[in-house]
Scaffold this motif. Sequence first.
Motif, PDB file in Angstrom:
ATOM      1  N   HIS A  58       3.191  19.111  -2.792  1.00 15.33           N
ATOM      2  CA  HIS A  58       3.558  20.362  -3.444  1.00 15.33           C
ATOM      3  C   HIS A  58       4.343  20.062  -4.723  1.00 15.33           C
ATOM      4  O   HIS A  58       5.085  19.090  -4.789  1.00 15.33           O
ATOM      5  N   TYR A  59       4.166  20.913  -5.704  1.00 18.83           N
ATOM      6  CA  TYR A  59       4.891  20.808  -6.970  1.00 18.83           C
ATOM      7  C   TYR A  59       5.432  22.169  -7.373  1.00 18.83           C
ATOM      8  O   TYR A  59       4.797  23.200  -7.133  1.00 18.83           O
ATOM      9  N   GLY A 106       1.104  19.221 -13.373  1.00 11.96           N
ATOM     10  CA  GLY A 106       0.359  18.602 -14.455  1.00 11.96           C
ATOM     11  C   GLY A 106       1.144  17.561 -15.222  1.00 11.96           C
ATOM     12  O   GLY A 106       0.581  16.816 -16.029  1.00 11.96           O
ATOM     13  N   ARG A 107       2.453  17.494 -14.988  1.00  8.62           N
ATOM     14  CA  ARG A 107       3.284  16.505 -15.690  1.00  8.62           C
ATOM     15  C   ARG A 107       3.896  15.490 -14.734  1.00  8.62           C
ATOM     16  O   ARG A 107       4.083  14.333 -15.103  1.00  8.62           O
ATOM     17  N   PHE A 108       4.223  15.932 -13.533  1.00  8.03           N
ATOM     18  CA  PHE A 108       4.868  15.053 -12.561  1.00  8.03           C
ATOM     19  C   PHE A 108       3.863  14.716 -11.446  1.00  8.03           C
ATOM     20  O   PHE A 108       2.995  15.528 -11.114  1.00  8.03           O
ATOM     21  N   LEU A 136       8.442   9.357  -8.025  1.00  7.89           N
ATOM     22  CA  LEU A 136       8.127  10.549  -8.809  1.00  7.89           C
ATOM     23  C   LEU A 136       7.880  10.102 -10.237  1.00  7.89           C
ATOM     24  O   LEU A 136       8.822   9.712 -10.946  1.00  7.89           O
ATOM     25  N   GLN A 137       6.624  10.136 -10.636  1.00 11.31           N
ATOM     26  CA  GLN A 137       6.254   9.803 -12.007  1.00 11.31           C
ATOM     27  C   GLN A 137       6.398  11.057 -12.846  1.00 11.31           C
ATOM     28  O   GLN A 137       5.757  12.072 -12.562  1.00 11.31           O
ATOM     29  N   MET A 138       7.226  10.983 -13.863  1.00 10.07           N
ATOM     30  CA  MET A 138       7.490  12.149 -14.701  1.00 10.07           C
ATOM     31  C   MET A 138       7.005  11.855 -16.114  1.00 10.07           C
ATOM     32  O   MET A 138       7.520  10.944 -16.773  1.00 10.07           O
ATOM     33  N   ASN A 139       5.997  12.595 -16.547  1.00  9.53           N
ATOM     34  CA  ASN A 139       5.422  12.432 -17.871  1.00  9.53           C
ATOM     35  C   ASN A 139       5.703  13.655 -18.729  1.00  9.53           C
ATOM     36  O   ASN A 139       6.054  14.718 -18.214  1.00  9.53           O
TER      37      ASN A 139
END
Length: 128
Positions: free
Chosen positions: A58-59, A65-67, A80-83
Amino acid sequence: VQLQASGGGLVQPGDSLRLSCTAPRFSLDYYAVAWFRQAPGMEREGVSCINYRNSSIHYADSVKGRFAISRDSAKGTVDLQMNSLKPEDTAVYYCAAEFLGNRCSVIINSPRSVTGSWGQGTQVTVSS
């Protein structure tokens, strides 16, 4: 289980960071793990959550779309990849875990409902 969140830092808008939630001497493979964040003067809010056995992910709408949340079973961690970071992502980020948990749909919207362990936070600052 004692949790540790790491990987925060000071970055510019548009940059990326990778946070990691670890439990020394334990693997998080048997836990639902959620990431939360809290900005100064704000309520703690859910960011992302992965259920035990990765049965669902879940987001929060603000990070879709970013994490990306993922497990590293070799390390027993949840990352947690955060872009495409934005200034509004600035906060202290925390992870929480529930043993054999499958309540991501609940806890991501209600941090107070977490019945498991919390880790110390890691500061993420996005600023130009």
